[in-house]
Design an enzyme around this catalytic site. Structure first.
Site, PDB file in Angstrom:
ATOM      1  N   GLN A 172      49.136  55.013  39.262  1.00 13.09           N
ATOM      2  CA  GLN A 172      48.858  55.874  38.159  1.00 13.09           C
ATOM      3  C   GLN A 172      49.815  55.989  36.987  1.00 13.09           C
ATOM      4  O   GLN A 172      51.151  56.406  37.390  1.00 13.09           O
ATOM      5  CB  GLN A 172      48.317  57.312  38.630  1.00 13.09           C
ATOM      6  CG  GLN A 172      49.247  58.011  39.421  1.00 13.09           C
ATOM      7  CD  GLN A 172      48.874  59.496  39.891  1.00 13.09           C
ATOM      8  OE1 GLN A 172      47.776  60.073  38.977  1.00 13.09           O
ATOM      9  NE2 GLN A 172      49.448  60.091  40.760  1.00 13.09           N
ATOM     10  N   HIS A 194      44.948  54.159  35.778  1.00 14.67           N
ATOM     11  CA  HIS A 194      44.432  55.596  35.858  1.00 14.67           C
ATOM     12  C   HIS A 194      44.558  55.945  34.219  1.00 14.67           C
ATOM     13  O   HIS A 194      43.527  56.451  33.847  1.00 14.67           O
ATOM     14  CB  HIS A 194      45.414  56.413  36.640  1.00 14.67           C
ATOM     15  CG  HIS A 194      44.985  58.127  36.663  1.00 14.67           C
ATOM     16  ND1 HIS A 194      45.414  58.693  35.611  1.00 14.67           N
ATOM     17  CD2 HIS A 194      44.151  58.600  37.444  1.00 14.67           C
ATOM     18  CE1 HIS A 194      44.990  60.085  35.896  1.00 14.67           C
ATOM     19  NE2 HIS A 194      44.233  60.111  37.083  1.00 14.67           N
ATOM     20  N   ASP A 236      40.796  56.713  34.669  1.00 16.26           N
ATOM     21  CA  ASP A 236      40.239  58.176  34.613  1.00 16.26           C
ATOM     22  C   ASP A 236      40.078  59.106  33.187  1.00 16.26           C
ATOM     23  O   ASP A 236      41.089  59.044  32.372  1.00 16.26           O
ATOM     24  CB  ASP A 236      41.156  58.972  35.494  1.00 16.26           C
ATOM     25  CG  ASP A 236      40.472  60.490  36.120  1.00 16.26           C
ATOM     26  OD1 ASP A 236      39.466  60.689  35.422  1.00 16.26           O
ATOM     27  OD2 ASP A 236      40.952  61.185  36.866  1.00 16.26           O
ATOM     28  N   GLU A 273      36.400  56.705  36.213  1.00 18.57           N
ATOM     29  CA  GLU A 273      36.337  57.805  37.072  1.00 18.57           C
ATOM     30  C   GLU A 273      36.048  58.927  36.052  1.00 18.57           C
ATOM     31  O   GLU A 273      36.400  59.355  35.064  1.00 18.57           O
ATOM     32  CB  GLU A 273      37.725  58.008  37.423  1.00 18.57           C
ATOM     33  CG  GLU A 273      37.849  59.367  38.493  1.00 18.57           C
ATOM     34  CD  GLU A 273      39.250  59.642  39.363  1.00 18.57           C
ATOM     35  OE1 GLU A 273      39.447  60.605  39.880  1.00 18.57           O
ATOM     36  OE2 GLU A 273      39.772  58.392  39.336  1.00 18.57           O
ATOM     37  N   ASP A 307      34.587  62.230  40.642  1.00 20.64           N
ATOM     38  CA  ASP A 307      35.619  63.186  40.668  1.00 20.64           C
ATOM     39  C   ASP A 307      35.635  64.306  40.680  1.00 20.64           C
ATOM     40  O   ASP A 307      35.454  65.326  41.552  1.00 20.64           O
ATOM     41  CB  ASP A 307      36.951  62.589  39.936  1.00 20.64           C
ATOM     42  CG  ASP A 307      38.082  63.466  39.916  1.00 20.64           C
ATOM     43  OD1 ASP A 307      38.279  64.357  40.835  1.00 20.64           O
ATOM     44  OD2 ASP A 307      39.155  63.196  39.112  1.00 20.64           O
ATOM     45  N   GLN A 329      36.123  59.437  45.008  1.00 21.68           N
ATOM     46  CA  GLN A 329      37.334  59.822  45.142  1.00 21.68           C
ATOM     47  C   GLN A 329      37.484  60.995  46.269  1.00 21.68           C
ATOM     48  O   GLN A 329      36.777  62.167  46.000  1.00 21.68           O
ATOM     49  CB  GLN A 329      38.198  60.343  43.979  1.00 21.68           C
ATOM     50  CG  GLN A 329      39.478  60.775  44.137  1.00 21.68           C
ATOM     51  CD  GLN A 329      40.465  61.382  43.200  1.00 21.68           C
ATOM     52  OE1 GLN A 329      41.653  61.605  43.810  1.00 21.68           O
ATOM     53  NE2 GLN A 329      40.127  61.245  42.163  1.00 21.68           N
ATOM     54  N   LYS A 331      39.576  63.592  47.278  1.00 19.97           N
ATOM     55  CA  LYS A 331      40.888  64.181  46.726  1.00 19.97           C
ATOM     56  C   LYS A 331      41.594  65.150  47.902  1.00 19.97           C
ATOM     57  O   LYS A 331      41.208  66.422  48.163  1.00 19.97           O
ATOM     58  CB  LYS A 331      40.178  65.209  45.707  1.00 19.97           C
ATOM     59  CG  LYS A 331      41.399  65.134  44.522  1.00 19.97           C
ATOM     60  CD  LYS A 331      40.903  65.779  43.262  1.00 19.97           C
ATOM     61  CE  LYS A 331      41.753  65.218  42.213  1.00 19.97           C
ATOM     62  NZ  LYS A 331      41.451  64.465  41.079  1.00 19.97           N
TER      63      LYS A 331
END
Length: 427
Positions: A172, A194, A236, A273, A307, A329, A331
């Site tokens: 990321q 990312h 993302d 994402e 997400d 994802q 998390k």
């Protein structure tokens, strides 16, 4: 071996807590911070220092092992537990949690971790960050007591055969989405970057800025990547495609935009994402299903990653059951005990949904290493490089922990006596 002590010390995490709602509502950056007032409960500033709790577990032989409690960067929103404040929660670990764990057998990892999931203080379950950090220490304690790897302890708890090669690491970039991504290209990172596309400014009024960025990714990866490099792009967008285009998500304008992103990424696969954030889990699932069906009907092969509103094990199960995402994802801080992340990865087995063992930049090196073992134990589709937003450090921590563990497991297998060795010894 018995657990003889549990201790908690407030510490820092690898990044910051950000008030996501305030940022989405237009808070302007002022250098590294943001101007304006926070809108999410618990925040004193829109961006404030990330916090952790260092958990030390003592064993009967005086060994001390660690886990770190941490919460995601965008805490207190999207269905997550409240903002994690270390000074407030440390006494809970030194008190009620210690009372439950001291005297228990350290080798009983799964039973000890499940005990945390059920424990209540003043009628409430423990904050997910507490369950996350203490369970990491329990995993380390079991590995120490059994003289094995954390990967093997987790695999035994989940009934899996660990991966024999490192799981693909997802780097990321943070806001430095050009320089950090070039670093990733040079190192041949398999999944990237990312990119942190969390505002209209970063995506463009009609998505044009993101489209240009994806074109740059393709061109620059071919210039800087090692021979034979075939990256997977994962971006993302924090719901910003939904902000820019709006519902319904299967209409021609939206599908055409995704087709443009696919063309820009070619010949490499693309994952988006959090394309939208519509306010609750059920509505989010419906919107994601609508988008996936629209893309499938048009033959657009961009994968969608869940997400927002996919936080707990129950959330993961709901997204997978409804086929709302190509990838979920997981998390890790939001699921509580670290074994719950492993169970969530396993839930994706045999489905059309792949498991991305994620987490947050706002973790620590200890939690990142623990997650590397979960990734190996479950052979997840990809695992996040963490903590921090500088890329290099997080990538080194996660990649090296997996390589170190695989090398140790290989050595131990080679040292095990074979049937021939046993016969020779008897003779």
């Amino acid at each position: 071996m018995k657990i003889t002590g549990v201790h908690a010390t407030p510490g820092f995490s690898g990044f910051f807590f950000d008030d996501q709602r305030a940022i989405k509502q237009g808070a302007q950056q002022d250098g590294f911070t943001y101007d304006g007032e926070p809108v999410t409960d618990g925040f004193d500033e829109i961006r404030q220092a990330g916090e952790s709790i260092i958990v030390d577990i003592e064993l009967a032989d005086s060994t001390v092992v660690r886990g770190d409690c941490a919460a995601v960067q965008y805490s207190g929103t999207g269905g997550r537990d409240p903002l994690f404040q270390a000074e407030a929660y440390a006494p809970v670990i030194g008190g009620a949690v210690a009372d439950e764990l001291e005297g228990r057998d350290a080798t009983e990892f799964l039973a000890n971790a499940e005990l945390l999931e059920e424990l209540q203080v003043d009628g409430d379950r423990l904050h997910t960050a507490i369950r996350y950090g203490v369970s990491q220490a329990l995993l380390a304690a079991a590995a120490e007591a059994e003289n094995t790897t954390q990967t093997d302890v987790m695999a035994d708890a989940l009934g899996t055969d660990p991966a024999t090669e490192p799981v693909p690491v997802f780097g990321q970039s943070g806001d430095d989405r050009y320089n950090n991504t070039e670093k990733m290209f040079v190192k041949g990172v398999p999944v990237l970057p990312h990119a942190l596309i969390n505002s209209v400014e970063k995506i463009g009024e009609r998505g044009e800025t993101l489209l240009e960025y994806v074109e740059w990714l393709t061109e620059r990866s071919q210039e800087l990547g090692p021979d034979g490099y075939e990256p997977r792009f994962h971006i993302d967008v924090y719901g910003m495609i939904g902000e820019v285009f709006g519902a319904p998500y299967d209409r021609e304008e939206v599908v055409d935009y995704f087709a443009g992103l696919e063309d820009a990424a070619a010949p490499y696969p693309l994952q988006i994402e959090g394309p939208m954030d519509v306010g609750d889990r059920e509505a989010q699932i419906e919107a994601m299903v609508e988008l996936r069906e629209g893309l499938a009907d048009a033959g657009v092969s961009v994968d969608i990653v869940a997400d927002e509103w996919c936080n707990t094990f129950e959330d993961v199960r709901a997204f997978v059951d409804d086929e709302a995402a190509d990838i979920v994802q997981i998390k890790t801080p939001d699921l509580g005990g670290i074994h719950r992340s492993g169970q969530a990865v396993r839930y994706c087995e045999g489905t059309e949904t792949r498991a991305y063992l994620g987490g947050t930049c706002n973790e620590t090196e200890t939690s990142a290493r623990a997650c590397a073992h979960v990734a190996l134990a479950t052979n997840a589709a990809q695992v996040l490089a963490k903590p921090g937003m500088g890329f290099d450090e997080g990538y080194m921590i996660v990649e090296n922990e997996m390589r170190r563990t695989i090398a140790r497991r290989n050595r131990e297998r080679e040292q095990q006596p074979t049937d021939t060795d046993e016969i020779t010894a008897d003779d």
